[in-house]
Design an enzyme around this catalytic site. Structure first.
Site, PDB file in Angstrom:
ATOM      1  N   CYS A 454      50.424  28.476  78.029  1.00 15.42           N
ATOM      2  CA  CYS A 454      51.469  29.093  78.851  1.00 15.42           C
ATOM      3  C   CYS A 454      50.962  30.342  79.554  1.00 15.42           C
ATOM      4  O   CYS A 454      51.480  30.718  80.611  1.00 15.42           O
ATOM      5  CB  CYS A 454      52.690  29.416  77.989  1.00 15.42           C
ATOM      6  SG  CYS A 454      52.316  30.438  76.551  1.00 15.42           S
ATOM      7  N   HIS A 827      54.741  33.701  73.547  1.00 18.67           N
ATOM      8  CA  HIS A 827      54.880  32.757  74.659  1.00 18.67           C
ATOM      9  C   HIS A 827      54.963  33.538  75.971  1.00 18.67           C
ATOM     10  O   HIS A 827      55.481  34.657  76.010  1.00 18.67           O
ATOM     11  CB  HIS A 827      56.150  31.921  74.464  1.00 18.67           C
ATOM     12  CG  HIS A 827      56.417  30.944  75.566  1.00 18.67           C
ATOM     13  ND1 HIS A 827      55.551  29.927  75.890  1.00 18.67           N
ATOM     14  CD2 HIS A 827      57.459  30.848  76.438  1.00 18.67           C
ATOM     15  CE1 HIS A 827      56.041  29.237  76.905  1.00 18.67           C
ATOM     16  NE2 HIS A 827      57.196  29.770  77.256  1.00 18.67           N
TER      17      HIS A 827
END
Length: 996
Positions: A454, A827
């Protein structure tokens, strides 16, 4: 009297003479007379009406019938009995028998005189049966229209119960066989009137009995989907659809497209015949039903049907634009067919030979309808140019035809393409069948997470949304000797043109992977960004130079070309310059060093240091480091002359005003966070330090991006272990260091240094402080730094004449957010928007600064949230409040774009001119073919998976018949993956030809 009347009517006297004699007979009929005489007159008038060979005879019969029905009701009721009507309906009358054309008119005429009679109910019962029988015999349009007039005037005769449902279905069957046998305009208008009369009866029945609608539609679909070898059903069926309530559309289409009993051949036949309905004049909502069915087929991935139907019908639909009476509906269908057919240029190219002739015809017509259609057609054509670039030889005649028409902007084009693509249609089965994914309604494409990637996905999406950089990358030519940049070009091209909801960046990841990164582990996105930009920069320096369209077309002057000749694309887009000065506090000698940067790493001030109250910090938006004296003219530092400023009230600390430069949203329960120096009045311009000091009332832990930049630019004392080695003194001395920005980058990248090493735990920890992010940022840039050699002094000193700072304005375009408490975990996702220059179209770029438009200053530019495969609409409010709602989600990397102005980089001029003249970049042939091939492959994959969906829903309860199920299912927003980017006539001129 009947003999007299018959003799008069049959005589050879002139009509005016006959009329006088008939009048006397009719007047006499109003007087009392015996039953036998009445019966004789009724028989004669019936004979005249039903068998008369002239209109005059039928009119006489009608008048007599009306007189006897009014003045002799008992005798009329006795004559107009059930047995007589049954004989008329089944056997006809006289020598003509069943060929008598006026039986239904005769019954309609007589019914009005027996409505209150005891025999009325018996007559109604008879007619309910007989009209159903008549319809089953498939009467002509004229006879069907007479039945409809009879039942419309006397609804008591409409069949009821199950017979009513059968009647509606058989009436639709009749309409399906209607044909106009004449080509004369009057006959065609009469035919249209007859069809509307029949479909109007259906509308009347449906209004009172809604349960008859869906079975009627089932019968309609059965007719148009029939594959038996027979004559195609009449386009008059279009008149039926216009009366179906639109609120039923979603349920009908949803169940129809998910009915496994309907074969692909039947569905193809049905949608093809429906598209032919665009030629039916005066119909309402027909285009809506056609488009709804096309979207429904796209939602269940029936792409082979859509491709076949589009290619076979699109030219016919296009030809209907010549006719004003059907133009609006035909244009709606054409728009959807073209905008949805995005995997290949084939459909659009079928129309290319016809477009110039149509445009010329519409211009010649010179009507409101033609003007509106021309503008919509031009918009559609430019969308196709944008989507399928690279065919200049084919497009030149079309471009010449539409050159005088308005050109839509890029945002509008992307919006139209994004919302109409087949892969944008949502599917109700997605929750049960995950692979049936739909493209995001935003039109943007996601990136598949390949295992803690990510960090890369967020950076790639931020770079892609930097439109100037994206256009430059897409403009690269083949054979540029830059393998990594070529892979980035392919990735950008697929993000721009793919039909997949998300694509895999696997090829680019393997090429751009930093060698010290651990596979499968979370990494620092800022570290990856720096490595990526450095790789691209070094690759271009050592390899072949990028072939610039700006240079090819000689748009840049020689001076500008020389200025950028030795710069790489990374330097042009992200490169800035910074001057670092160190002043020895003993000998006052100043040494300086200029260096380039692609991002600014902004540290957080120590917790015991109040940035806002510190006299060592000056506001970013207004001036530079404090040892440079403010220029004499306040306007040099006050930023945009179009922004009205408010003089602050010194005593009003509770509610400081929020400046234009930090157009953001305040956190709930938190004091306003004004950008330092932007609310300064005229007096404050003389003493910016005092004005800035008044802002110290904000909460201690409240930070803003300008605070961190000010801290970065503030002077630093070098003492103790950090003493500076002065070459003049030849020893270590106390010194003062200060940084000055001498050249602002086109895209300013700011990294907030949230991760620091904790020696106690021997781990990197994260600073979770909330930092407010201004949507507009002003940055001080030093003018002529080589002339500034004055000794550095804290709090006082002067500048060499002619030197000073100017303000460069930046607009926020991307924010990469880290969610978590450590750089090794968590994330990444990003918020982005496209910031572009707002020079009005058609105006030449002259380098003169203009006020940014309202769209540039406020929040109207659409924000998007990119979270791996998921892309959704967002807003600046969401960007501002994310940390308030989710404390572990903090802004980490910011992208700002320099706003063009008087002191802007010369690159702005080149980009603006190139963008105005060249528009969207054209991809080279190999890349376009690879994208088209992958789009077709994706459609085939999706269709194949959709056909096998029975395995996923077999455990679900059996759905009721499609025509009975109107429950609406909720759309599902789930997304799924994609693949690697490397995979890889004009119409008839007659009115009759138009309708039939």
């Amino acid at each position: 009297m009947d003999k007299i009347l018959e003799a008069v009517v049959m005589s050879s006297y002139p009509n005016n003479v006959k009329q006088g004699l008939v009048r006397r007979v009719i007047e006499a009929a109003k007087q009392p007379m015996d039953s036998e005489q009445c019966w004789s007159m009724l028989e004669l008038s019936t004979k005249l009406y039903l068998t008369g060979d002239t209109k005059y005879k039928r009119e006489i019969g009608k008048e007599v019938l009306e007189v006897y029905g009014h003045y002799h009701p008992e005798e009329f009721e006795e004559f107009f009995n059930v047995r007589f009507l049954l004989s008329l309906l089944q056997e006809g009358y006289g020598p003509l028998g069943k060929r008598s054309h006026y039986v239904l008119d005769y019954i309609q005429l007589g019914l009005q005189f027996v409505l209150e009679s005891p025999s009325a109910n018996s007559i109604f019962s008879l007619l309910r049966i007989e009209v159903l029988r008549k319809v089953c015999e498939r009467p002509s349009p004229k006879q069907c229209a007479k039945i409809s007039r009879l039942l419309t005037q006397h609804p008591q005769c409409i069949p009821t119960g199950k017979h009513q449902l059968l009647f509606c279905q058989q009436l639709i069957r009749c309409i399906g066989q209607f044909q106009c046998v004449s080509e004369g305009e009057e006959e065609i208008m009469e035919f249209l009137e007859q069809v509307n009369k029949v479909s109007g009866l259906l509308q009347r029945i449906w209004r009172t009995q809604t349960s008859a609608i869906l079975p009627s539609l089932k019968e309609l679909f059965t007719i148009i989907s029939s594959t038996e070898e027979q004559e195609a059903p009449s386009n008059a069926l279009a008149s039926v659809v216009q009366f179906v309530p639109l609120e039923l559309m979603d349920g009908v289409i949803r169940n129809l497209t998910n009915d496994d009993s309907i074969t692909d051949v039947q569905m193809m036949m049905a949608i093809g015949r429906m598209i032919d309905w665009v030629s039916w004049p005066l119909g309402k909502n027909i285009d809506k039903w056609i488009i709804a069915l096309l979207k429904g087929l796209a939602a269940v991935k029936k792409f082979s049907i859509l491709i076949e139907v589009t290619l076979s019908k699109i030219e016919k639909v296009f030809s209907k634009l010549l006719y004003p009476i059907v133009r609006e509906g035909a244009l709606s269908v054409l728009q959807y067919m073209l905008l949805s057919f995005q995997h290949s240029h084939e459909a659009f190219h079928l129309l290319l030979p016809h477009i110039p002739r149509l445009v010329a015809s519409l211009k010649k017509e010179d009507s409101n309808s033609a003007t509106s259609s021309l503008e919509q057609l031009a918009e559609l054509i430019h969308c196709m140019f944008f989507r399928f670039s690279g065919f200049p030889d084919l497009y030149e005649p079309v471009l010449e035809a539409v050159k005088a028409l308005p050109i839509p902007n890029e945002d509008r084009i992307k919006h139209l393409l994004g919302q109409n693509a087949w892969t944008s249609q949502k599917n109700e089965l997605a929750s049960f069948y995950p692979r049936l994914a739909s493209k995001s309604e935003t039109g943007k494409i996601g990136l598949i997470n390949l295992g803690n990637t990510c960090y890369m996905n967020s950076i790639i999406q931020s770079l892609f949304m930097a439109s100037d950089f994206r256009h430059s990358v897409l403009n690269l030519t083949e054979g540029n000797s830059q393998p990594l940049m070529t892979k980035l070009q392919w990735l950008f091209a697929f993000l721009e043109h793919s039909q997949r909801p998300a694509i895999s960046p696997e090829s680019f990841l393997s090429a751009s992977w930093p060698p010290w990164f651990t596979p499968g582990a979370q990494q620092d996105c800022s570290e990856y960004l720096k490595y990526l930009l450095d790789r691209l920069h070094e690759e271009e320096k050592t390899g072949k130079r990028i072939y610039q369209k700006l240079k090819e077309s000689s748009l840049m002057s020689q001076a500008v070309e020389h200025h950028y000749l030795n710069k790489t694309l990374i330097e042009k887009m992200f490169g800035g310059k910074m001057l670092t000065k160190i002043r020895c506090l003993k000998c006052l000698n100043v040494s300086s060093r200029e260096e380039v940067f692609t991002d600014l790493s902004l540290a957080f001030p120590p917790s015991d240091r109040n940035v806002r109250g510190s006299t060592s910090v000056l506001p970013v938006e207004e001036i530079g480091p404090q040892f440079i004296e403010p220029p004499e003219k306040a306007s040099q530092l006050m930023g945009s002359p179009w922004i009205k400023r408010k003089v602050p009230v010194a005593s009003d600390h509770a509610a400081p005003s929020v400046s234009v430069e930090t157009l953001g949203f305040q956190e709930p329960g938190e004091a306003a966070n004004p950008t330092p120096g932007n609310d300064v009045g005229v007096d404050a311009a003389k003493d910016p330090l005092s004005a800035f000091g008044e802002q110290a009332c904000a909460p201690k832990d409240s930070r803003s991006v300008p605070d961190l930049i000010n801290y970065f630019l503030s002077p630093e004392r070098l003492t103790a272990e950090n003493k500076y080695h002065c070459e003049k003194c030849a020893s270590l001395q106390d010194a003062e260091k200060v940084a000055e920005l001498t050249e602002g980058p086109h895209y300013l990248i700011l990294t907030l240094l949230r991760f620091s090493f904790d020696p106690r735990t021997m781990k990197r920890k994260k600073i979770l402080d909330n930092v407010s992010i201004p949507v507009v940022l002003k940055l001080p840039i030093l003018v002529a730094p080589e002339e500034t050699e004055e000794v550095c002094r804290r709090g006082k000193g002067g500048a060499v004449p002619g030197s000073g700072f100017m303000t460069v304005v930046y607009d926020l375009c991307s924010v990469v957010v880290h969610s978590g408490i450590s750089s090794e975990s968590g994330h990444y996702y990003c918020y982005s928007r496209e910031c572009i220059d707002t020079v009005p179209q058609g105006q030449p770029w002259d380098g003169v600064p203009r006020p940014a438009s309202d769209k540039q200053l406020d929040f109207e530019i659409q924000w998007y949230l990119f979270n791996d495969t998921r892309v959704s609409f967002s807003s600046f409010e969401s960007v501002s409040n994310v940390t308030s709602f989710f404390p572990k989600d903090t802004a980490y990397v910011l992208f700002y774009r320099q706003r063009p102005g008087q002191h802007s980089c010369l690159l702005h001029e080149a980009l603006a001119e190139a963008g105005h003249l060249h528009g969207e970049p054209s991809l080279h042939k190999d890349l376009m073919e690879a994208i088209s091939k992958d789009n077709i492959l994706f459609l085939q994959e999706q269709e194949k998976e959709a056909r096998n969906r029975a395995a996923y829903i077999s455990a679900l309860p059996k759905s009721p018949l499609w025509w009975k199920d109107l429950d609406r299912d909720k759309d599902d927003d789930s997304s799924s993956g994609g693949c690697s980017p490397a995979a890889g006539g004009g119409g008839s001129g007659s009115f009759h030809g138009l309708v039939f």
